[in-house]
Design a protein around this motif. Structure first.
Motif, short mmCIF file in Angstrom:
data_model
loop_
_atom_site.label_atom_id
_atom_site.label_comp_id
_atom_site.label_asym_id
_atom_site.label_seq_id
_atom_site.Cartn_x
_atom_site.Cartn_y
_atom_site.Cartn_z
N VAL A 52 1.33 -4.41 11.69
CA VAL A 52 0.53 -5.54 12.19
C VAL A 52 1.36 -6.82 12.26
O VAL A 52 0.93 -7.81 12.83
N TYR A 66 0.84 -1.21 0.00
CA TYR A 66 0.00 0.00 0.00
C TYR A 66 0.87 1.25 0.00
O TYR A 66 1.80 1.37 0.78
N LEU A 91 -0.32 -7.23 2.13
CA LEU A 91 0.71 -7.77 3.03
C LEU A 91 1.71 -8.65 2.30
O LEU A 91 1.33 -9.53 1.53
N ASN A 101 0.53 1.50 10.40
CA ASN A 101 1.98 1.77 10.36
C ASN A 101 2.34 3.08 9.66
O ASN A 101 3.51 3.43 9.58
N LEU A 159 -1.17 8.83 8.13
CA LEU A 159 -2.58 8.41 8.12
C LEU A 159 -3.16 8.41 9.53
O LEU A 159 -4.35 8.70 9.71
N ARG A 199 -9.57 -4.77 7.19
CA ARG A 199 -10.34 -4.42 5.98
C ARG A 199 -9.40 -3.87 4.91
O ARG A 199 -8.70 -2.88 5.13
N LEU A 200 -9.36 -4.54 3.79
CA LEU A 200 -8.51 -4.14 2.66
C LEU A 200 -7.05 -4.00 3.07
O LEU A 200 -6.34 -3.12 2.59
C1 LIG Z 1 -6.28 0.20 1.47
S1 LIG Z 1 -5.93 0.93 3.00
C2 LIG Z 1 -7.42 0.48 3.90
C3 LIG Z 1 -7.69 1.40 5.06
C4 LIG Z 1 -8.93 1.02 5.89
N1 LIG Z 1 -8.80 -0.29 6.46
C5 LIG Z 1 -10.17 1.08 5.03
O1 LIG Z 1 -10.73 0.03 4.73
O2 LIG Z 1 -10.57 2.18 4.65
C6 LIG Z 1 -4.73 -0.16 3.74
C7 LIG Z 1 -4.21 0.37 5.06
O3 LIG Z 1 -3.38 -0.61 5.69
C8 LIG Z 1 -2.22 0.03 6.20
N2 LIG Z 1 -1.16 -0.98 6.29
C9 LIG Z 1 -0.58 -1.65 5.28
N3 LIG Z 1 0.36 -2.51 5.74
C10 LIG Z 1 0.35 -2.37 7.10
C11 LIG Z 1 1.10 -3.00 8.12
N4 LIG Z 1 2.03 -3.92 7.85
N5 LIG Z 1 0.84 -2.63 9.39
C12 LIG Z 1 -0.11 -1.70 9.69
N6 LIG Z 1 -0.84 -1.08 8.74
C13 LIG Z 1 -0.62 -1.41 7.45
C14 LIG Z 1 -1.94 1.11 5.18
O4 LIG Z 1 -1.07 2.10 5.66
C15 LIG Z 1 -3.34 1.61 4.90
O5 LIG Z 1 -3.73 2.57 5.83
#
Ligand SMILES: C[S@@+](CC[C@H](N)C(=O)[O-])C[C@H]1O[C@@H](n2cnc3c(N)ncnc32)[C@H](O)[C@@H]1O
Length: 276
Positions: free
Chosen positions: A105, A8, A127, A78, A82, A121-122
């Motif tokens: 995470v 992402y 990952l 992370n 945001l 979610r999403l």
């Molecule tokens: C597509 S966005 C979705 C945001 C929210 N869950 C939604 O559905 O609107 C993916 C989110 O996951 C976060 N993210 C991605 N990898 C992560 C990680 N390893 N640890 C924590 N957050 C992560 C990104 O920074 C981003 O805010």
């Protein structure tokens, strides 16, 4: 500081970070009545201790806070910018009482056995190591607690009537680009196996639909905004002629009376084994 362990990237997801945040807002808000209904069906209840994984700009956090006034709500994200954005947004909506943790995470340093529900979610499509993340979530869930993963699979991308030219090619190119950054837009089909492999049981899977009859055509057009696909041309995943054909066909789709769009997403829930 932001740790990079996923595909992402808010800077490349759209023409600007603001446009990306608008896209996430429309994706989160319009479909929430159905989404929350399915979350309840899978076991989410007020009063439970809940962790939202990859909470982004806070639109789902807002919905969860309103739906679960008596719950303790923690967000793991992370991306520090945001988190800032989410805090500002929630404040503007007079939403308080959310605990934000800036961490991946993959390893949050939260104690074992803390949450009743973890909601991702999403996130999983981004990952690099969904197995490792699932193990970590298993650790922080209470025995009997549930992980609910809500994500997509491009094999079930959707139906557009009338058809939008080159859409399949664009979806394929988008998937390849995300894969090159460590993500997987075919995650839906492997969620069950991943969660089972790390020891979860009592799995359940629902397919959610979002369609223009319910949410209007606008959220679909935002997802398919050509600005999101321009980098695919620059990085040679797509040729410029295909993008031009797509743009014209998308415009004509938007002008068609009775145009219809539907897409599907997966929600998989899985339970941490209960203590005997
Ligand atoms: C597509 S966005 C979705 C945001 C929210 N869950 C939604 O559905 O609107 C993916 C989110 O996951 C976060 N993210 C991605 N990898 C992560 C990680 N390893 N640890 C924590 N957050 C992560 C990104 O920074 C981003 O805010």
């Amino acid at each position: 500081m932001t740790t990079k362990i996923s595909s992402y990237d808010k800077y490349i997801s759209h023409r600007s970070v603001d446009a990306e945040i608008d896209r996430l807002a429309s994706q989160a808000q319009k479909g929430w009545p159905k989404e929350s209904r399915t979350l309840s069906w899978l076991g989410l209840e007020d009063g439970m201790s809940v962790v939202e994984l990859g909470s982004g700009p806070g639109f789902i956090t807002e919905q969860l806070r309103v739906m679960l006034p008596e719950s303790k709500l923690t967000c793991i994200e992370n991306d520090s910018e945001l988190i800032k954005q989410a805090k500002k947004y929630l404040k503007s909506k007079s939403i308080a009482n959310v605990n934000f943790i800036e961490a991946s995470v993959e390893g949050s340093e939260l104690p074992d056995n803390k949450f009743d529900i973890a909601y991702a979610r999403l996130l999983y499509q981004h990952l690099e190591n969904p197995v490792k993340v699932s193990q970590e979530i298993y650790r922080i869930l209470k025995p009997g607690g549930k992980l609910i993963v809500h994500d997509i699979d491009d094999g079930l991308f959707g139906i557009f009537n009338p058809q939008i030219a080159e859409l399949e090619r664009i979806v394929e190119a988008f998937g390849k680009a995300q894969k090159s950054r460590g993500g997987n837009r075919h995650i839906g089909r492997v969620l069950w196996d991943i969660l089972e492999s790390v020891g979860f049981d009592s799995l359940d899977l629902e397919v959610l639909s979002s369609h223009s009859g319910d949410v209007g055509i606008e959220p679909f057009m935002q997802q398919l905004d050509p600005a999101r696909f321009q980098p695919l041309v620059e990085d040679n995943y797509l040729n410029d002629k295909a993008l031009e054909r797509f743009i014209l066909s998308r415009e004509s789709f938007m002008k068609t009376k009775g145009a219809f769009a539907i897409w599907l997403s997966f929600m998989v829930s899985a339970q941490k084994v209960k203590d005997n």
